[in-house]
Design a protein around this motif. Sequence first.
Motif, PDB file in Angstrom:
ATOM      1  N   TYR B 186      29.906 -40.861 -21.511  1.00 43.32           N
ATOM      2  CA  TYR B 186      29.831 -41.966 -20.544  1.00 43.32           C
ATOM      3  C   TYR B 186      29.963 -41.441 -19.120  1.00 43.32           C
ATOM      4  O   TYR B 186      29.170 -41.776 -18.240  1.00 43.32           O
ATOM      5  CB  TYR B 186      30.904 -42.993 -20.857  1.00 43.32           C
ATOM      6  N   ARG B 187      30.982 -40.572 -18.901  1.00 42.25           N
ATOM      7  CA  ARG B 187      31.182 -40.050 -17.550  1.00 42.25           C
ATOM      8  C   ARG B 187      29.983 -39.228 -17.079  1.00 42.25           C
ATOM      9  O   ARG B 187      29.548 -39.329 -15.937  1.00 42.25           O
ATOM     10  CB  ARG B 187      32.452 -39.180 -17.495  1.00 42.25           C
ATOM     11  N   MET B 188      29.432 -38.448 -18.017  1.00 37.70           N
ATOM     12  CA  MET B 188      28.282 -37.630 -17.643  1.00 37.70           C
ATOM     13  C   MET B 188      27.083 -38.515 -17.282  1.00 37.70           C
ATOM     14  O   MET B 188      26.375 -38.264 -16.303  1.00 37.70           O
ATOM     15  CB  MET B 188      27.921 -36.668 -18.774  1.00 37.70           C
ATOM     16  N   LEU B 189      26.890 -39.559 -18.067  1.00 38.76           N
ATOM     17  CA  LEU B 189      25.743 -40.427 -17.796  1.00 38.76           C
ATOM     18  C   LEU B 189      25.927 -41.193 -16.495  1.00 38.76           C
ATOM     19  O   LEU B 189      24.968 -41.448 -15.768  1.00 38.76           O
ATOM     20  CB  LEU B 189      25.522 -41.407 -18.958  1.00 38.76           C
ATOM     21  N   GLU B 190      27.173 -41.559 -16.205  1.00 35.93           N
ATOM     22  CA  GLU B 190      27.415 -42.260 -14.945  1.00 35.93           C
ATOM     23  C   GLU B 190      27.067 -41.352 -13.768  1.00 35.93           C
ATOM     24  O   GLU B 190      26.468 -41.779 -12.792  1.00 35.93           O
ATOM     25  CB  GLU B 190      28.885 -42.693 -14.856  1.00 35.93           C
ATOM     26  N   ARG B 191      27.467 -40.077 -13.889  1.00 33.09           N
ATOM     27  CA  ARG B 191      27.134 -39.112 -12.841  1.00 33.09           C
ATOM     28  C   ARG B 191      25.615 -39.035 -12.681  1.00 33.09           C
ATOM     29  O   ARG B 191      25.092 -39.083 -11.568  1.00 33.09           O
ATOM     30  CB  ARG B 191      27.663 -37.717 -13.190  1.00 33.09           C
ATOM     31  N   ALA B 192      24.939 -38.945 -13.843  1.00 35.06           N
ATOM     32  CA  ALA B 192      23.483 -38.798 -13.796  1.00 35.06           C
ATOM     33  C   ALA B 192      22.828 -40.030 -13.192  1.00 35.06           C
ATOM     34  O   ALA B 192      21.847 -39.937 -12.455  1.00 35.06           O
ATOM     35  CB  ALA B 192      22.945 -38.560 -15.203  1.00 35.06           C
ATOM     36  N   ARG B 193      23.406 -41.173 -13.480  1.00 37.45           N
ATOM     37  CA  ARG B 193      22.801 -42.428 -13.037  1.00 37.45           C
ATOM     38  C   ARG B 193      22.848 -42.543 -11.516  1.00 37.45           C
ATOM     39  O   ARG B 193      21.913 -42.994 -10.872  1.00 37.45           O
ATOM     40  CB  ARG B 193      23.554 -43.596 -13.666  1.00 37.45           C
ATOM     41  N   ILE B 194      23.981 -42.097 -10.954  1.00 36.08           N
ATOM     42  CA  ILE B 194      24.150 -42.240  -9.504  1.00 36.08           C
ATOM     43  C   ILE B 194      23.444 -41.107  -8.761  1.00 36.08           C
ATOM     44  O   ILE B 194      23.047 -41.255  -7.617  1.00 36.08           O
ATOM     45  CB  ILE B 194      25.656 -42.295  -9.171  1.00 36.08           C
ATOM     46  N   ALA B 195      23.259 -40.013  -9.476  1.00 36.13           N
ATOM     47  CA  ALA B 195      22.601 -38.861  -8.851  1.00 36.13           C
ATOM     48  C   ALA B 195      21.138 -39.189  -8.556  1.00 36.13           C
ATOM     49  O   ALA B 195      20.611 -40.182  -9.060  1.00 36.13           O
ATOM     50  CB  ALA B 195      22.693 -37.665  -9.799  1.00 36.13           C
ATOM     51  N   PRO B 196      20.494 -38.348  -7.729  1.00 34.94           N
ATOM     52  CA  PRO B 196      19.073 -38.576  -7.418  1.00 34.94           C
ATOM     53  C   PRO B 196      18.223 -38.754  -8.678  1.00 34.94           C
ATOM     54  O   PRO B 196      17.305 -39.554  -8.701  1.00 34.94           O
ATOM     55  CB  PRO B 196      18.679 -37.300  -6.667  1.00 34.94           C
ATOM     56  N   TRP B 197      18.586 -38.018  -9.727  1.00 38.86           N
ATOM     57  CA  TRP B 197      17.822 -38.119 -10.972  1.00 38.86           C
ATOM     58  C   TRP B 197      17.791 -39.564 -11.477  1.00 38.86           C
ATOM     59  O   TRP B 197      16.747 -40.106 -11.798  1.00 38.86           O
ATOM     60  CB  TRP B 197      18.455 -37.204 -12.036  1.00 38.86           C
ATOM     61  N   GLY B 198      18.983 -40.183 -11.488  1.00 40.37           N
ATOM     62  CA  GLY B 198      19.080 -41.552 -11.988  1.00 40.37           C
ATOM     63  C   GLY B 198      18.318 -42.523 -11.112  1.00 40.37           C
ATOM     64  O   GLY B 198      17.642 -43.426 -11.603  1.00 40.37           O
ATOM     65  N   ARG B 199      18.396 -42.306  -9.797  1.00 42.73           N
ATOM     66  CA  ARG B 199      17.685 -43.210  -8.905  1.00 42.73           C
ATOM     67  C   ARG B 199      16.181 -43.052  -9.064  1.00 42.73           C
ATOM     68  O   ARG B 199      15.434 -44.021  -8.987  1.00 42.73           O
ATOM     69  CB  ARG B 199      18.106 -42.934  -7.459  1.00 42.73           C
ATOM     70  N   MET B 200      15.782 -41.816  -9.327  1.00 48.71           N
ATOM     71  CA  MET B 200      14.362 -41.595  -9.526  1.00 48.71           C
ATOM     72  C   MET B 200      13.896 -42.305 -10.800  1.00 48.71           C
ATOM     73  O   MET B 200      12.826 -42.894 -10.837  1.00 48.71           O
ATOM     74  CB  MET B 200      14.091 -40.091  -9.626  1.00 48.71           C
ATOM     75  N   MET B 201      14.746 -42.268 -11.835  1.00 47.15           N
ATOM     76  CA  MET B 201      14.385 -42.957 -13.076  1.00 47.15           C
ATOM     77  C   MET B 201      14.179 -44.441 -12.808  1.00 47.15           C
ATOM     78  O   MET B 201      13.229 -45.036 -13.297  1.00 47.15           O
ATOM     79  CB  MET B 201      15.478 -42.801 -14.142  1.00 47.15           C
ATOM     80  N   THR B 202      15.067 -45.023 -12.024  1.00 51.42           N
ATOM     81  CA  THR B 202      14.925 -46.442 -11.704  1.00 51.42           C
ATOM     82  C   THR B 202      13.614 -46.682 -10.965  1.00 51.42           C
ATOM     83  O   THR B 202      12.875 -47.618 -11.280  1.00 51.42           O
ATOM     84  CB  THR B 202      16.097 -46.909 -10.812  1.00 51.42           C
ATOM     85  N   ALA B 203      13.334 -45.806 -10.012  1.00 52.05           N
ATOM     86  CA  ALA B 203      12.110 -45.975  -9.229  1.00 52.05           C
ATOM     87  C   ALA B 203      10.888 -45.915 -10.127  1.00 52.05           C
ATOM     88  O   ALA B 203       9.963 -46.723  -9.997  1.00 52.05           O
ATOM     89  CB  ALA B 203      12.029 -44.886  -8.164  1.00 52.05           C
ATOM     90  N   ILE B 204      10.905 -44.990 -11.081  1.00 55.09           N
ATOM     91  CA  ILE B 204       9.758 -44.841 -11.968  1.00 55.09           C
ATOM     92  C   ILE B 204       9.596 -46.091 -12.835  1.00 55.09           C
ATOM     93  O   ILE B 204       8.509 -46.611 -13.022  1.00 55.09           O
ATOM     94  CB  ILE B 204       9.929 -43.592 -12.863  1.00 55.09           C
ATOM     95  N   ARG B 205      10.727 -46.567 -13.331  1.00 55.40           N
ATOM     96  CA  ARG B 205      10.682 -47.728 -14.223  1.00 55.40           C
ATOM     97  C   ARG B 205      10.188 -48.965 -13.470  1.00 55.40           C
ATOM     98  O   ARG B 205       9.424 -49.760 -13.992  1.00 55.40           O
ATOM     99  CB  ARG B 205      12.078 -47.964 -14.799  1.00 55.40           C
ATOM    100  N   GLU B 206      10.650 -49.114 -12.224  1.00 51.18           N
ATOM    101  CA  GLU B 206      10.304 -50.309 -11.463  1.00 51.18           C
ATOM    102  C   GLU B 206       8.850 -50.285 -11.012  1.00 51.18           C
ATOM    103  O   GLU B 206       8.162 -51.284 -11.070  1.00 51.18           O
ATOM    104  CB  GLU B 206      11.202 -50.421 -10.225  1.00 51.18           C
ATOM    105  N   ASN B 207       8.423 -49.159 -10.517  1.00 50.15           N
ATOM    106  CA  ASN B 207       7.085 -49.108  -9.939  1.00 50.15           C
ATOM    107  C   ASN B 207       6.494 -47.731 -10.178  1.00 50.15           C
ATOM    108  O   ASN B 207       6.571 -46.842  -9.345  1.00 50.15           O
ATOM    109  CB  ASN B 207       7.168 -49.412  -8.448  1.00 50.15           C
ATOM    110  N   GLU B 208       5.879 -47.609 -11.338  1.00 48.49           N
ATOM    111  CA  GLU B 208       5.368 -46.304 -11.730  1.00 48.49           C
ATOM    112  C   GLU B 208       4.273 -45.789 -10.796  1.00 48.49           C
ATOM    113  O   GLU B 208       4.328 -44.635 -10.366  1.00 48.49           O
ATOM    114  CB  GLU B 208       4.874 -46.354 -13.175  1.00 48.49           C
ATOM    115  N   PRO B 209       3.281 -46.639 -10.452  1.00 50.87           N
ATOM    116  CA  PRO B 209       2.218 -46.123  -9.575  1.00 50.87           C
ATOM    117  C   PRO B 209       2.779 -45.579  -8.265  1.00 50.87           C
ATOM    118  O   PRO B 209       2.372 -44.506  -7.810  1.00 50.87           O
ATOM    119  CB  PRO B 209       1.339 -47.355  -9.327  1.00 50.87           C
ATOM    120  N   ALA B 210       3.749 -46.318  -7.689  1.00 51.99           N
ATOM    121  CA  ALA B 210       4.322 -45.869  -6.417  1.00 51.99           C
ATOM    122  C   ALA B 210       5.029 -44.530  -6.597  1.00 51.99           C
ATOM    123  O   ALA B 210       4.897 -43.624  -5.778  1.00 51.99           O
ATOM    124  CB  ALA B 210       5.290 -46.913  -5.893  1.00 51.99           C
TER     125      ALA B 210
END
Lengths: 238, 354, 316
Positions: B186-210
Motif C-alpha cells: 500500500y505504501r509503495m503504491l501510494e508513493r507511486a501514485r503521487i509520483a510523476p509516474w502515477g500522474r502520468m497514468m492518470t493523464a493517459i487514462r483520462e485523455n490518451e490522445p493528448a
Amino acid sequence: MSKPILSLNNLRAGYGQTEILHDLSMFVQPNEIVAVIGPNGAGKSTAIKSVLGLLNISQGSVELHGEVITNTPAAKVVELGISYVPQNQNVFVNLSVKENLEMGAWTRPIGIPERLNDMYALFPDLAEKRNQTAGSLSGGQRQMVAMAKALMVDAKILLLDEPTAGLSPKYRSEIFETIQKIKNTGVPVLIVEQNAKQALAVSDRGYVLVDGANRHTGTGVDLLADREIARMFLGGGH
Amino acid sequence: MDFGILLYVLSLLTVGGIYAIFALGLNVQWGFAGLFNVGIVGFAAVGAYTYALLTTAGSTYHLGGFGFPLPFGMLVAMITAAIVAGLIGLICIRLRSDYLAIATIGIAEIIKLIFKNETEITNGPRGINKIPRFWEHFSEERFYSSWPLSWFGTPEAWDAFFNSLPNWWWQPFFASTVLLIMYVIYRMLERARIAPWGRMMTAIRENEPAARASGKNVTARRIEAFVIGAAIMGLAGALFAQHLRLIEPTNTFDPAKVTFLVWVMLILGGSGNNRGAMLGAFLIWTIWSASELIITGAIDLLIDIFDGVDMGSLRTRAGFLRMMLIGLLLQVILQKFPRGILPEVRPASPKGIK
Amino acid sequence: MWNSFGFEFINFYFIPGLVLGCIYALGAIGITLTFSILRFANFAHGETMMTGAYLTWTVMAICSGVLGFAVHPLVAAVPATLLVVLLFLVTDRYFYKPFRQADTIKVVMASFGMMLIIRSAVQVIWGPNQLTFVPGIAKPNAYLKDWSGSIDFLLLIPNKHLFIFVGTIAFMMALSYLLNKTRIGKAMRAVSDSPDLAHVTGINVDQVIRATWIVGGACAMAAGVFLAMDIQMLETTMGFRMLLPMFAAAILGGIGKPYGAVLGGLVIGLAEELSAYPWIGDGPLLSPGYKTGVAFAIMVVMLIVRPQGLFKGRSF
C-alpha cells in the motif's frame, strides 16, 4: 416576408460546459436556399446540430413552423420533418444505395417505392448504382446518397453540413446544382459551407457567422458584393 | 466461545488481507491505468503454483518440490507472474478494453488448462498439498532442523517447544505477516501514485490522445502498470496457496471466487483509491463469510422446522445464492455508486503533468 | 481414398468438428450482433445459452412427468426460447440500458456481473450437478449408414447431429432473410454501421436494440439446445466453456459480420476437433485437454495479425 419554416432565436448553446453559440439568430423561409458561412470555429456546424438536439441549448429557442422544438431529441426532430445530412459519415457504408434510401424513410414508411423513383429521377447517377454498397461509391456520389436519403421523408426543410467539403470542383458544381433542384421541388435548404463564394452564388440569402453569433445578413448577391466579407472569406477582393 | 471469535477474526483478517493485496494489484491495472483485466485468477494461479513447487518438500507427485526458503518462493512467484503479464501485455495491451477483457479471461483459462494437463509438473487435477505456510512451517521437521532455527536449538528441543504450543499459535503471526505485506505494498503504491509516474497514468487514462501527442510512450506505461499489478497478484496468489495449503486448478482457482470477488471489492471500495481497494476487500470478505454463517444458520433452522424433509440440497446451493447476491450487489454499486465508498483522489500537481 | 483413414477422419473428427462449429456459429452470431449494435462484448452470452438448455430440459421434464408425453428437445425449445428472449430483454432493460451513454467498459463490467448472476441463479434453481438431457446412446442414422455403406462411403451420423446441421442451416437462412429483406434487419445493419447516423436518420435505435436481443437470444437458445443435444447432458459450466470459442469465432469472422461469425464458428469448431487428430505419428497432435486453447490461440493470432477479422468487420 412570408412566415419562416425554421427559426433560431437568440441561441446560446454548446457541448457540456463549453459554450459555442453566444447569440445566434437565423431563419429559413419557404422556397429559399440559405447559406451559413464563416471562418473555422465560428459555430456553423454547431448551429445546425443545435436544431437536431445534438447539443445543449441553454438559452433561446428553435421553432419549426412557429412551434418551439428546443432541445428535442434528434429522432423526434427528424420525424417532425427536419432532415439533416452530417458532414462526415453521412451514409451507411455497408448498406446498398437503395437500402440507405429506405433507412432514410424510417420515420415515414409508406409509399417507399414511389419516393425511391422520385429520388432516382432527381439523382440519375444513383439509379444505376442502387444495388451497390454506399461504401463503394465516390465522395460526390456518397453526398448524393446522403441527400437523397434525407429527402426520403416528407422533409419540410433540409439541413446540409458542408456538403462539398473535400470534393473535386466538378462534383462541387454538381452538388450546388442539385441543391437548387431540391429547392425547386419545394424543400427549403439550409447549407453550412466553406466554399462561401459558390454557396452564396446559389443562395437566396446568407448569414455570416463569427464567434458564435451572426455578423452579417443579406441576400446572397449582396453578401458576395460586400467588400469586408470578400476580404474575410472569399479569398481577396474583386 | 470468545476464543473461537478471536480465531474467526484472525482468519477474516488473513483472507481479507490476501484479497486486499489482490485488490491493490487490480487497482494498479484498472484504477491507475484503466486496464480491464478479468484474468486475475490466472495470475493468482501462476503465483500460487510457482510458490508451491519451489517451497514444498520433494515429492513424487509433481515437479520438485525444491524446498527453497519461503521468501524466495514468494519473490519468484511475483517475478513469474510479472513475466507472464509482460508477455500478455506486449500482445494485448494495445487492444480496446473489451478485447483486453476477452484476452485476459482467455489467458486465465489457458493457464488453468496448463496446470490441469501438465500432470508431470503440477500433479494435474489432484493438485499440490502440504504447501508450507509462513510461521506454521517452522513446526515442520525440515524447517526446524535446518537454519536459521537450528542455530538456536536442537531439533528435539524445537519439537518439544512446538508441541507445547497450542495448535493455533501461528495464526496471529501469519495474519500479521499478511497485513504487513499488504501495508508495505500500500505504501509503495501510494508513493507511486503521487509520483510523476502515477500522474502520468492518470493523464493517459483520462485523455490518451493528448498523452500520446505530448510524446508519452503510452503503451510502455500501460505494460508497466499491467506487469506491476500482476506481480502483486502473483504475490497474493502465493499467500493464497499458503493459506489453503492445498491447491488444485479447478476449484481453488474458480474465476467467480477470485477474479469476480476482487472486482467487486475494488469497485465497492473505490477504483483508483488504494485505501478503497483494501476497505472493499475486508468489507466484501466479511460480508461473504458472514453470509455463509447466516445462510447456514437459516438452513439449519429450516431443517429443524420441516423435520424430515430433505434439505441437503439446500446446503450445497446456498453458496451459489451468495454468489448471486454479490453479483447483484455489484450491479447496484455500478449503477448507484460508481465511484465507490472512497472515491479516487487526484494527486495535486501544481505544475501540471510532465 | 475412402480407407480406414478417411473413415476415421470424417466420422470421428470432421463431423464432430462441424457439429461443434455449428454450435459456436449460432452462439457467435449473437455475440457479433451485440458487439456491433450495442458496442460491447457480452460476457453473459454463454450463460444465456446454458439457461436456455436448462429451460428446455424443464419443459421436457414437465411434459413427460406431468402431462405424460415425451417431446423432442427442439419442440420444447420453442416455449423456452420465449423465456430466454425475455431474460435478455429484462437484463438489457435493468442492467445494460442504464449504461447506454456511459463508457463501454461499464456495460462490459455489468455483463461480466450478469454472467455470474445468471450462472449462480441456475445453480440455485437446478443445482450444481450434471443433469441428463437425453438418455441413451445416440445410434447413427440407419438410412444414411446403409446408403453410404452401399457406395463404400460409410457415414455414421446420429440423428441428433443431422438435426443440428439442418437446424443451423435453417437459422442461417432465416437470419439472412431478416437482415437483408426486412426493415428491422436493415436497420440493424444500419445501426451496426453507424449508430450516430442512425440516430439522426430518425431510426428508432431502442427498437433495433430490442430486435438485436431477440435475434441474438433465439440464436443463443438454438446453440444451447444443440449443445445439450450433442453432449446429452447439462452442466452449469457449459455456457462459460463456450464463451471463449464464441468470442474467437466472432473476432475471426469480423465483428458485425454475422456470416463471418458463422464461418469463424465452423473454423474454430473444426480446428478444435482436428487438433486432436494424429496428424503426425500415432498420438493426437495436441492433447485433447488443450482443445479450448486452440480457439484462444487462433483468436490471439487474429487480434495481432488482422484485428478486423477475415471479413473486414469493425475493429475498435
